[in-house]
Enzyme design. Structure first.
Site, PDB file in Angstrom:
ATOM      1  N   GLY A 185       0.787  -1.231   0.000  1.00  0.00           N
ATOM      2  CA  GLY A 185       0.000   0.000   0.000  1.00  0.00           C
ATOM      3  C   GLY A 185       0.817   1.277   0.000  1.00  0.00           C
ATOM      4  O   GLY A 185       0.289   2.357   0.242  1.00  0.00           O
ATOM      5  N   LEU A 186       2.127   1.152  -0.285  1.00  0.00           N
ATOM      6  CA  LEU A 186       2.969   2.351  -0.240  1.00  0.00           C
ATOM      7  C   LEU A 186       3.364   2.828  -1.647  1.00  0.00           C
ATOM      8  O   LEU A 186       4.309   3.586  -1.819  1.00  0.00           O
ATOM      9  CB  LEU A 186       4.205   2.095   0.624  1.00  0.00           C
TER      10      LEU A 186
ATOM     11  N   ALA B 245       3.063   2.217  -8.519  1.00  0.00           N
ATOM     12  CA  ALA B 245       3.113   3.535  -9.167  1.00  0.00           C
ATOM     13  C   ALA B 245       4.558   3.998  -9.307  1.00  0.00           C
ATOM     14  O   ALA B 245       4.980   4.450 -10.385  1.00  0.00           O
ATOM     15  CB  ALA B 245       2.310   4.543  -8.359  1.00  0.00           C
ATOM     16  N   ALA B 246       5.353   3.862  -8.233  1.00  0.00           N
ATOM     17  CA  ALA B 246       6.745   4.346  -8.295  1.00  0.00           C
ATOM     18  C   ALA B 246       7.545   3.558  -9.317  1.00  0.00           C
ATOM     19  O   ALA B 246       8.428   4.114  -9.989  1.00  0.00           O
ATOM     20  CB  ALA B 246       7.387   4.255  -6.912  1.00  0.00           C
TER      21      ALA B 246
ATOM     22  N   ASP C  70      -1.772   7.880  -7.167  1.00  0.00           N
ATOM     23  CA  ASP C  70      -0.468   7.323  -6.776  1.00  0.00           C
ATOM     24  C   ASP C  70       0.616   7.771  -7.759  1.00  0.00           C
ATOM     25  O   ASP C  70       1.704   8.199  -7.361  1.00  0.00           O
ATOM     26  CB  ASP C  70      -0.521   5.782  -6.748  1.00  0.00           C
TER      27      ASP C  70
HETATM   28  C1  MEV Z   1      -4.385   2.698  -3.792  1.00  0.00           C
HETATM   29  O1  MEV Z   1      -3.131   3.175  -3.352  1.00  0.00           O
HETATM   30  C2  MEV Z   1      -5.432   3.755  -3.590  1.00  0.00           C
HETATM   31  C3  MEV Z   1      -6.841   3.349  -4.007  1.00  0.00           C
HETATM   32  O2  MEV Z   1      -7.691   4.479  -3.692  1.00  0.00           O
HETATM   33  C4  MEV Z   1      -6.948   3.054  -5.486  1.00  0.00           C
HETATM   34  C5  MEV Z   1      -6.683   4.286  -6.361  1.00  0.00           C
HETATM   35  O3  MEV Z   1      -6.882   5.409  -5.934  1.00  0.00           O
HETATM   36  O4  MEV Z   1      -6.321   4.060  -7.536  1.00  0.00           O
HETATM   37  C6  MEV Z   1      -7.337   2.160  -3.219  1.00  0.00           C
END
Ligand code: MEV
Length: 328
Positions: A115-116, A120-121, A161
């Site tokens: 979740g960090l 994306a990075a 992200d």
């Molecule tokens: C994931 O880091 C964040 C979510 O809100 C998905 C998104 O915004 O694409 C769960």
């Protein structure tokens, strides 16, 4: 097309979602910050007509003409490397360079699947390195391409992200206004705890989609509350109001809990934080495992950190990153 033959380096930061995850996918506001953990990518053109990617113990090497489908993401190493392979194929085809091989070396400080923002990075730093090879370092273009690539990882991605990883800082997303940077007057001390439970953001986002379809009025109510929490959080960031900001983190977590994206290990980490002097805590990112973020009082940060670290979980104090993607 001309391109650089020397090795280029780029890196992009991890992120922590402070407020609004999941709700942001349905055009609600969110506050997200880049943090000082990075993925760094070295890229170079090779004359072997192969795409070779290395990341720690994971590696893959295939002929450049390989179709994306031949890379099946069944094992862990491919799960991480597959999106990077797709980024390379995408940029090569965008530039019309179908007969150019690429070597890519990845060095990551960001735990994967927690979740960090590791996905994306990795997309942002890979796209940036490749654009850099082909003489184009425009951040807006890097963001646009990385965002499309991240959509391959989870189709309903909001794009926040990739945005924060590209541009850095603390970002406020408003549905009708887009992204804007927030500059807090005061320093906030953030602590990240990881559960060690890996999740797939795509899967959790799909579960929330189902929740929303089955419980539309509950979802609407949660969204309204999440919206209000985000607004109050924005004000407390501007005012430097630690107590209020901490409360808002905990309030936001309660909404995510009702949404069904928490996990017993997340609950345990949050309890540990709140019992030991944190001002507030919540899960961050998609949930169902992954990480939590807690606000620690500035004037007692050492003492509170020591107490929290005695409990379960892996802990790291983080700072905001204001650079976003960088080269060299
Ligand atoms: C994931 O880091 C964040 C979510 O809100 C998905 C998104 O915004 O694409 C769960």
């Amino acid at each position: 097309m001309n391109y650089r033959t020397n090795k280029v380096v780029s890196s992009a930061p991890a992120k922590v979602i402070l407020f609004g995850e999941h709700f942001v996918v349905y055009s609600n506001p969110a506050i997200v910050a880049a943090i000082n953990k990075r993925i760094s990518v070295q890229a170079q053109v090779n004359d072997k007509l192969r795409i070779s990617i290395k990341s720690g113990e994971n590696s893959l090497s295939v002929p450049v003409i390989s179709k994306e489908e031949i890379i099946t993401a069944n094992d862990n190493s491919l799960l991480f490397l597959h999106p990077i392979f797709k980024c390379i194929k995408h940029v090569l085809s965008e530039k019309g360079l179908l007969n150019v091989g690429i070597n890519l070396d990845i060095d990551s400080q960001i735990p994967y699947g927690e979740g960090l923002g590791s996905s994306a990075a990795s997309c942002v730093s890979t796209v940036a390195a490749l654009y850099s090879l082909f003489s184009n370092r425009d951040r807006n273009q890097i963001y646009e391409t990385a965002r499309i690539m991240e959509q391959n990882i989870h189709t309903n991605s909001s794009g926040i992200d990739c945005y924060v990883s590209t541009f850095g800082g603390i970002i406020n997303f408003e549905p009708n206004k887009g992204f804007s940077k927030i500059r807090p007057e005061k320093k906030f001390t953030l602590l990240i705890g990881t559960t060690g439970v890996k999740h797939s953001t795509g899967k959790v986002v799909s579960q929330v989609k189902q929740f929303r379809q089955r419980n539309s009025s509950v979802f609407k109510d949660l969204s309204l509350k999440a919206h209000a929490v985000c607004k109050r959080a924005m004000n407390s960031i501007y005012e430097g109001n630690e107590l209020e900001l901490g409360n808002m983190l905990t309030e936001n977590h309660k909404l995510l809990y009702t949404l069904g994206v928490s996990h017993p290990k997340i609950e345990k980490l949050i309890e540990n934080c709140l019992d030991n002097g944190a001002l507030g805590a919540k899960l961050t990112g998609a949930g169902k495992g992954g990480a939590i973020v807690a606000l620690i009082p500035n004037d007692r940060s050492k003492e509170v950190l020591t107490r929290i670290s005695r409990g379960s979980g892996k802990w790291m104090l983080v700072e905001f990153d204001y650079d976003g993607v960088v080269f060299g």
